[in-house]
Design a protein around this motif. Structure first.
Motif, short mmCIF file in Angstrom:
data_model
loop_
_atom_site.label_atom_id
_atom_site.label_comp_id
_atom_site.label_asym_id
_atom_site.label_seq_id
_atom_site.Cartn_x
_atom_site.Cartn_y
_atom_site.Cartn_z
N PHE A 1 92.63 -55.41 10.55
CA PHE A 1 93.99 -55.04 10.19
C PHE A 1 94.73 -54.40 11.37
CE2 PHE A 1 91.52 -55.02 6.29
CZ PHE A 1 92.29 -55.84 5.48
N ASP A 2 96.02 -54.70 11.43
CA ASP A 2 96.89 -54.06 12.43
C ASP A 2 97.42 -52.73 11.94
OD1 ASP A 2 96.98 -56.38 14.31
OD2 ASP A 2 97.94 -57.34 12.58
N VAL A 3 97.58 -52.61 10.62
CA VAL A 3 98.08 -51.38 10.00
C VAL A 3 97.23 -51.06 8.78
CG1 VAL A 3 100.06 -50.23 8.93
CG2 VAL A 3 100.45 -51.89 10.76
N VAL A 4 96.75 -49.83 8.72
CA VAL A 4 96.03 -49.35 7.54
C VAL A 4 96.83 -48.22 6.92
CG1 VAL A 4 93.94 -48.23 6.68
CG2 VAL A 4 93.75 -50.02 8.42
N LEU A 5 97.11 -48.34 5.62
CA LEU A 5 97.85 -47.33 4.87
C LEU A 5 96.89 -46.66 3.91
CD1 LEU A 5 100.73 -49.75 3.77
CD2 LEU A 5 100.70 -48.35 5.84
N ALA A 6 96.89 -45.34 3.87
CA ALA A 6 96.02 -44.62 2.94
C ALA A 6 96.76 -43.39 2.42
CB ALA A 6 94.72 -44.22 3.62
N ASN A 7 97.22 -43.49 1.18
CA ASN A 7 97.92 -42.38 0.52
C ASN A 7 96.99 -41.87 -0.59
OD1 ASN A 7 99.76 -40.58 -0.49
ND2 ASN A 7 101.11 -42.11 -1.39
N ILE A 8 96.02 -41.06 -0.18
CA ILE A 8 94.97 -40.57 -1.07
C ILE A 8 94.79 -39.08 -0.75
CG2 ILE A 8 92.69 -41.14 -2.01
CD1 ILE A 8 92.68 -43.67 -0.36
N HIS A 9 93.97 -38.38 -1.51
CA HIS A 9 93.83 -36.95 -1.20
C HIS A 9 92.90 -36.72 0.00
CE1 HIS A 9 89.87 -36.49 -3.12
NE2 HIS A 9 90.34 -37.17 -4.15
N ARG A 10 92.96 -35.53 0.54
CA ARG A 10 92.33 -35.18 1.82
C ARG A 10 90.86 -35.55 1.90
NH1 ARG A 10 91.12 -29.06 2.59
NH2 ARG A 10 89.68 -29.75 0.98
N ASN A 11 90.07 -35.19 0.87
CA ASN A 11 88.63 -35.40 0.94
C ASN A 11 88.26 -36.87 1.07
OD1 ASN A 11 88.35 -32.66 0.71
ND2 ASN A 11 87.79 -32.68 -1.45
N VAL A 12 88.96 -37.74 0.35
CA VAL A 12 88.69 -39.18 0.44
C VAL A 12 89.10 -39.69 1.82
CG1 VAL A 12 89.29 -41.46 -0.46
CG2 VAL A 12 88.88 -39.56 -2.04
N LEU A 13 90.23 -39.22 2.33
CA LEU A 13 90.68 -39.65 3.65
C LEU A 13 89.65 -39.30 4.72
CD1 LEU A 13 94.45 -38.61 3.52
CD2 LEU A 13 93.50 -40.91 3.26
N LEU A 14 89.12 -38.09 4.65
CA LEU A 14 88.12 -37.66 5.63
C LEU A 14 86.83 -38.47 5.50
CD1 LEU A 14 88.66 -33.80 5.46
CD2 LEU A 14 89.11 -35.27 7.43
N GLU A 15 86.42 -38.71 4.26
CA GLU A 15 85.18 -39.46 4.03
C GLU A 15 85.29 -40.89 4.53
OE1 GLU A 15 82.36 -40.84 0.24
OE2 GLU A 15 83.94 -39.36 -0.03
N ASP A 16 86.45 -41.51 4.32
CA ASP A 16 86.62 -42.92 4.67
C ASP A 16 87.21 -43.15 6.06
OD1 ASP A 16 85.57 -43.55 2.22
OD2 ASP A 16 87.50 -43.97 1.26
N MET A 17 87.50 -42.09 6.79
CA MET A 17 88.12 -42.22 8.11
C MET A 17 87.35 -43.17 9.04
SD MET A 17 90.91 -40.84 9.60
CE MET A 17 91.09 -39.15 9.01
N PRO A 18 86.02 -43.09 9.10
CA PRO A 18 85.29 -44.02 9.99
C PRO A 18 85.54 -45.48 9.63
CG PRO A 18 83.87 -42.20 9.35
CD PRO A 18 85.10 -42.09 8.50
N GLN A 19 85.68 -45.77 8.34
CA GLN A 19 85.96 -47.15 7.92
C GLN A 19 87.37 -47.57 8.32
OE1 GLN A 19 84.00 -49.46 6.71
NE2 GLN A 19 82.20 -48.15 6.55
N TYR A 20 88.34 -46.67 8.16
CA TYR A 20 89.72 -46.98 8.58
C TYR A 20 89.73 -47.31 10.07
CZ TYR A 20 90.94 -44.37 4.28
OH TYR A 20 91.03 -43.89 3.01
N ALA A 21 89.05 -46.47 10.85
CA ALA A 21 89.02 -46.67 12.31
C ALA A 21 88.35 -47.99 12.67
CB ALA A 21 88.30 -45.51 12.98
N ARG A 22 87.28 -48.32 11.98
CA ARG A 22 86.55 -49.56 12.24
C ARG A 22 87.40 -50.79 11.94
NH1 ARG A 22 83.86 -53.30 9.40
NH2 ARG A 22 84.16 -52.23 7.41
N LEU A 23 88.19 -50.71 10.88
CA LEU A 23 88.98 -51.85 10.44
C LEU A 23 90.24 -52.08 11.27
CD1 LEU A 23 88.68 -51.38 6.58
CD2 LEU A 23 87.56 -53.12 7.97
N LEU A 24 90.68 -51.05 12.00
CA LEU A 24 91.89 -51.17 12.81
C LEU A 24 91.66 -52.02 14.05
CD1 LEU A 24 93.71 -47.71 13.02
CD2 LEU A 24 94.60 -49.83 12.05
N ALA A 25 92.56 -52.96 14.28
CA ALA A 25 92.54 -53.70 15.53
C ALA A 25 92.93 -52.77 16.68
CB ALA A 25 93.52 -54.87 15.45
N GLU A 26 92.59 -53.14 17.89
CA GLU A 26 92.97 -52.33 19.05
C GLU A 26 94.49 -52.19 19.10
OE1 GLU A 26 92.30 -52.18 23.90
OE2 GLU A 26 91.36 -53.75 22.70
N GLY A 27 94.96 -50.96 19.25
CA GLY A 27 96.39 -50.71 19.27
C GLY A 27 97.00 -50.64 17.88
#
Length: 203
Positions: A141-167
C-alpha cells in the motif's frame, strides 16, 4: 414526528482545507447534495465513522491534503467505510477496508453503494483484526489509514510499517493529543518518520 425532527437536527459535516476552502461534505441520504468539494453519503447506523467525531474529521482532512489518484490504500478499522469511500472518490485504487465487526463491513458496502461505487476486487471490505494484515504483501500500500484507539495502533504498528511501500504515508487517528508522543516513538521504532500532526478538540 420523531424521525422528521431527528433528521432536521442531524447535521452535515463539512471538512475544510487549511485555508478554509470546503474540501468535503459528509451527509446523510436525506440531506441535499453539496455543490462544493467532494460530496459523500453515509447512512447513520451503528458503525463508527459518520464524520461527526474529531478523529474522522481529521483523517479526511489529512487524506484530502494528499494526492490519492492511483494510490493503493488500506483503511484499517473502516467502521462505516467513510474513509475508504473518500479515498476511492479521490481516485485511489485498489482500496481495501478491514473492520473487526461484521456489521461494519455490511454498513461499509451499503455506503459504498450509496455513493455509486461498486464493491469488487479493486474496492472491497473484509472482516478481520490486525492478524488479517499478516496475509498481505510487504509494501502493498501507498497509504495506510488507521483510525483506532492507541493500544491497537501501537500493537499493529509493525504491520502498518511492513505494508507501506517506500515513501508511503501512514495516517493515524483515534487517540488523545497526550498520546502523540508514545505513538511517534512506536512509529520511530518501526523506522517511520514523523511528518507532523493536527489537533482538533483535544484529539
Amino acid at each position: 414526528n420523531w424521525n422528521e425532527t431527528w433528521e432536521k437536527e442531524y447535521p452535515k459535516v463539512e471538512v475544510p482545507d487549511a485555508n478554509g476552502q470546503l474540501m468535503c461534505t459528509i451527509r446523510a441520504p436525506f440531506h441535499n447534495a453539496s455543490t462544493e468539494g467532494m460530496d459523500v453519503i453515509v447512512a447513520p447506523q451503528m458503525s463508527f465513522g459518520t464524520g461527526h467525531h474529531s478523529t474522522t474529521f481529521l483523517m479526511i482532512q489529512a487524506m484530502l491534503s494528499l494526492d490519492l489518484k492511483g494510490k493503493r490504500v488500506l483503511d484499517m478499522g473502516c467502521g462505516t467505510g467513510v474513509l475508504a469511500v473518500v479515498a476511492k472518490l479521490a481516485g485511489a485504487h485498489p482500496v481495501l477496508g478491514i473492520d473487526i465487526e461484521e456489521g461494519a463491513v455490511v454498513n461499509s458496502i451499503d455506503n459504498a453503494n450509496l455513493n455509486g461505487l461498486d464493491v469488487d476486487d479493486d474496492f472491497r471490505f473484509q472482516q478481520g483484526d490486525g492478524t488479517a494484515l499478516k496475509g498481505l504483501t510487504d509494501g502493498e500500500f501507498d497509504v495506510v489509514l488507521a483510525n483506532i484507539h492507541r493500544n491497537v495502533l501501537l500493537e499493529d504498528m509493525p504491520q502498518y510499517a511492513r505494508l507501506l511501500a517506500e515513501g508511503g504515508t501512514l495516517l493515524l487517528s483515534g487517540f488523545f493529543e497526550g498520546d502523540v508522543g508514545e505513538l511517534v516513538e512506536g512509529a520511530r521504532l518501526c523506522a517511520l518518520n514523523h511528518l507532523g500532526q493536527t489537533v482538533h478538540e483535544g484529539w
